[in-house]
Design an enzyme around this catalytic site. Sequence first.
Site, PDB file in Angstrom:
ATOM      1  CG  HIS A 170      -2.087   0.893   1.096  1.00 18.30           C
ATOM      2  ND1 HIS A 170      -2.034   2.233   1.370  1.00 18.30           N
ATOM      3  CD2 HIS A 170      -3.346   0.644   0.648  1.00 18.30           C
ATOM      4  CE1 HIS A 170      -3.211   2.763   1.120  1.00 18.30           C
ATOM      5  NE2 HIS A 170      -4.023   1.819   0.678  1.00 18.30           N
TER       6      HIS A 170
ATOM      7  CG  ASP B 229      -8.548  -4.589  -2.411  1.00 15.76           C
ATOM      8  OD1 ASP B 229      -9.747  -4.466  -2.150  1.00 15.76           O
ATOM      9  OD2 ASP B 229      -7.841  -3.681  -2.861  1.00 15.76           O
TER      10      ASP B 229
HETATM   11  N1  CMC Z   1       3.971  -7.522  -4.862  1.00 16.56           N
HETATM   12  C1  CMC Z   1       5.301  -7.524  -5.069  1.00 16.56           C
HETATM   13  N2  CMC Z   1       6.083  -6.440  -4.918  1.00 16.56           N
HETATM   14  C2  CMC Z   1       5.493  -5.310  -4.542  1.00 16.56           C
HETATM   15  C3  CMC Z   1       4.105  -5.233  -4.305  1.00 16.56           C
HETATM   16  C4  CMC Z   1       3.337  -6.408  -4.479  1.00 16.56           C
HETATM   17  N3  CMC Z   1       2.030  -6.388  -4.276  1.00 16.56           N
HETATM   18  N4  CMC Z   1       3.770  -3.968  -3.939  1.00 16.56           N
HETATM   19  C5  CMC Z   1       4.924  -3.277  -3.958  1.00 16.56           C
HETATM   20  N5  CMC Z   1       5.961  -4.083  -4.316  1.00 16.56           N
HETATM   21  C6  CMC Z   1       7.385  -3.722  -4.369  1.00 16.56           C
HETATM   22  C7  CMC Z   1       7.702  -2.917  -5.617  1.00 16.56           C
HETATM   23  O1  CMC Z   1       8.114  -3.761  -6.683  1.00 16.56           O
HETATM   24  C8  CMC Z   1       8.794  -2.020  -5.133  1.00 16.56           C
HETATM   25  O2  CMC Z   1       9.985  -2.783  -5.051  1.00 16.56           O
HETATM   26  P1  CMC Z   1      11.426  -2.079  -5.347  1.00 16.56           P
HETATM   27  O3  CMC Z   1      11.581  -1.046  -4.276  1.00 16.56           O
HETATM   28  O4  CMC Z   1      12.398  -3.200  -5.268  1.00 16.56           O
HETATM   29  O5  CMC Z   1      11.312  -1.481  -6.735  1.00 16.56           O
HETATM   30  C9  CMC Z   1       8.407  -1.707  -3.690  1.00 16.56           C
HETATM   31  O6  CMC Z   1       7.624  -2.848  -3.275  1.00 16.56           O
HETATM   32  C10 CMC Z   1       7.571  -0.433  -3.548  1.00 16.56           C
HETATM   33  O7  CMC Z   1       6.471  -0.532  -4.453  1.00 16.56           O
HETATM   34  P2  CMC Z   1       5.822   0.704  -5.210  1.00 16.56           P
HETATM   35  O8  CMC Z   1       5.125   0.200  -6.427  1.00 16.56           O
HETATM   36  O9  CMC Z   1       6.831   1.795  -5.374  1.00 16.56           O
HETATM   37  O10 CMC Z   1       4.788   1.169  -4.128  1.00 16.56           O
HETATM   38  P3  CMC Z   1       3.590   2.136  -4.379  1.00 16.56           P
HETATM   39  O11 CMC Z   1       3.365   2.830  -3.099  1.00 16.56           O
HETATM   40  O12 CMC Z   1       3.796   2.971  -5.576  1.00 16.56           O
HETATM   41  O13 CMC Z   1       2.424   1.106  -4.719  1.00 16.56           O
HETATM   42  C11 CMC Z   1       0.559  -0.325  -4.611  1.00 16.56           C
HETATM   43  C12 CMC Z   1       1.399   0.741  -3.875  1.00 16.56           C
HETATM   44  C13 CMC Z   1      -0.717  -0.579  -3.793  1.00 16.56           C
HETATM   45  C14 CMC Z   1       0.141   0.192  -5.983  1.00 16.56           C
HETATM   46  C15 CMC Z   1       1.387  -1.622  -4.734  1.00 16.56           C
HETATM   47  O14 CMC Z   1       1.777  -2.089  -3.471  1.00 16.56           O
HETATM   48  C16 CMC Z   1       0.662  -2.712  -5.506  1.00 16.56           C
HETATM   49  O15 CMC Z   1       0.693  -2.717  -6.752  1.00 16.56           O
HETATM   50  N6  CMC Z   1      -0.029  -3.659  -4.788  1.00 16.56           N
HETATM   51  C17 CMC Z   1      -0.810  -4.680  -5.432  1.00 16.56           C
HETATM   52  C18 CMC Z   1      -2.138  -4.090  -5.845  1.00 16.56           C
HETATM   53  C19 CMC Z   1      -3.056  -3.893  -4.661  1.00 16.56           C
HETATM   54  O16 CMC Z   1      -3.228  -4.792  -3.838  1.00 16.56           O
HETATM   55  N7  CMC Z   1      -3.690  -2.704  -4.602  1.00 16.56           N
HETATM   56  C20 CMC Z   1      -4.687  -2.418  -3.587  1.00 16.56           C
HETATM   57  C21 CMC Z   1      -4.331  -1.267  -2.735  1.00 16.56           C
HETATM   58  S1  CMC Z   1      -5.412  -1.180  -1.311  1.00 16.56           S
HETATM   59  C22 CMC Z   1      -6.960  -0.788  -1.961  1.00 16.56           C
HETATM   60  C23 CMC Z   1      -7.053   0.601  -2.424  1.00 16.56           C
HETATM   61  O17 CMC Z   1      -6.735   1.526  -1.666  1.00 16.56           O
HETATM   62  O18 CMC Z   1      -7.479   0.801  -3.571  1.00 16.56           O
END
Ligand code: CMC
Length: 436
Positions: free
Chosen positions: A313, A371
């Site tokens: 998140h 989720d």
């Molecule tokens: N699985 C594997 N790796 C992950 C995941 C995941 N679900 N989420 C983040 N990472 C890794 C990412 O690859 C990155 O690694 P590195 O630093 O080595 O490049 C690090 O963790 C930080 O990730 P980010 O993408 O920079 O983080 P963000 O804050 O931009 O993204 C997120 C947040 C929710 C989009 C992401 O965690 C994600 O895609 N999660 C899966 C989708 C999901 O479950 N979304 C629902 C969010 S809660 C409901 C809502 O509020 O809508």
Amino acid sequence: MTPSDVKATLSFSDGSPSMELPIYKGTIGPDVIDIRKLYGQTGKFTYDPGFLSTASCNSSITYIDGDKGELLYRGYPIEQLAVNCDYLETCYLLLNGELPNATQKADFQASVTNHTMVNEQMQFFLRGFRRDAHPMAVMTGLVGALSAFYHDSTDINNPEHREIAAIRLIAKMPTLVAMAYKYTVGQPYIYPKNDLSYAGNFLRMMFATPCEEYKVSPVIERALDRIFILHADHEQNASTSTVRLCGSSGTNPFAAIAAGVACLWGPAHGGANEACLNMLEDIQAMGGVAKVGEFMNQVKDKNSGVRLMGFGHRVYKNYDPRAKLMQETCKEVLQELGLENDPLFKLAMALEKIALEDDYFVARKLYPNVDFYSGIVQRAIGIPVPLFTAIFALARTVGWIAQLNEMIADPEYKIGRPRQLFVGSAKRDVKPLAQR
Ligand code: CMC
């Protein structure tokens, strides 16, 4: 906003004059540096794609402490609201700032109940869609279309219009989601029945048919109500910011909420519950719990493009408090339905256990989000997977409308207009076609 005694000073290494920037304090949470005069005084913008460090507004509705894993609606912890209040009380709280007393609760419930029907013409509009259309495509259209049916509540600058639009949206979303579902399966629409609760009414509109009585299960009704409470608001997330930006042009509330629905659809946001369930089903098809290790290796391989859906998140760097409550509800619902041995639930528990112990997830502070378990609950209730995000939209509508109304009522509000760092071609001349 309370001004802080501390000021920030911005200095430049090229000798340009430095600038003092005011700092404001919130009730809780990080202070903000006020950069509104930055461009006027220095000719420079700030650069913050994805709003990693930017507060786009001030708000008194919802507060998240991502490190502690804490979520407060108007100051009340989500754990207390989920146990002591129902969804309509939560809606009242988000919209009005305080929990209702018994009379206020009854009045609010009565106004919502009085608006649950939609204009009969809506079903002809719905008929224009293919029956296999994604429910979120249909919902984006239906919610936007409300502005064509309720002309008397489209003036965003009129507080009475805003209030009635809020009630209409909260009241009609369950009816629209159920209609979108019935249309997909080719069953007759079921009209709302006003002696049922908000969640009970929705369940009946979804699963009843004109042929026989439908009895609402209190356990399922409570579970759905909890899903609604947990999704009701989440401060300045992508869809809420979309609603604010869209509404900042002065457009009508139905159009602004339709923009929120469209944004929520994405798999990184509300679409994650659907993506998460599809992921669990894929792993199950590959061989289930035995294949968890192999799947985790793919997740950790950056070249695979695979993410563990329902994990991670932007704000929570700890267990999402909603995920804990959802896991509890998940157990209750599976027990009620005699599905304690549900293979997807077992698989989810196995994935969660491995992820919480794995260095990759620990180092990045990736924990289950809301989720991760909500899809299992919804599937057990009988809600088809593609409808999950529409349920999220139904529940989040109150948050969107509360945030939109807060923005419009703020005397400092302006149309949202971000700036950019331009990296394309500088000015150049068009050559005649033959010379290109
Ligand atoms: N699985 C594997 N790796 C992950 C995941 C995941 N679900 N989420 C983040 N990472 C890794 C990412 O690859 C990155 O690694 P590195 O630093 O080595 O490049 C690090 O963790 C930080 O990730 P980010 O993408 O920079 O983080 P963000 O804050 O931009 O993204 C997120 C947040 C929710 C989009 C992401 O965690 C994600 O895609 N999660 C899966 C989708 C999901 O479950 N979304 C629902 C969010 S809660 C409901 C809502 O509020 O809508």
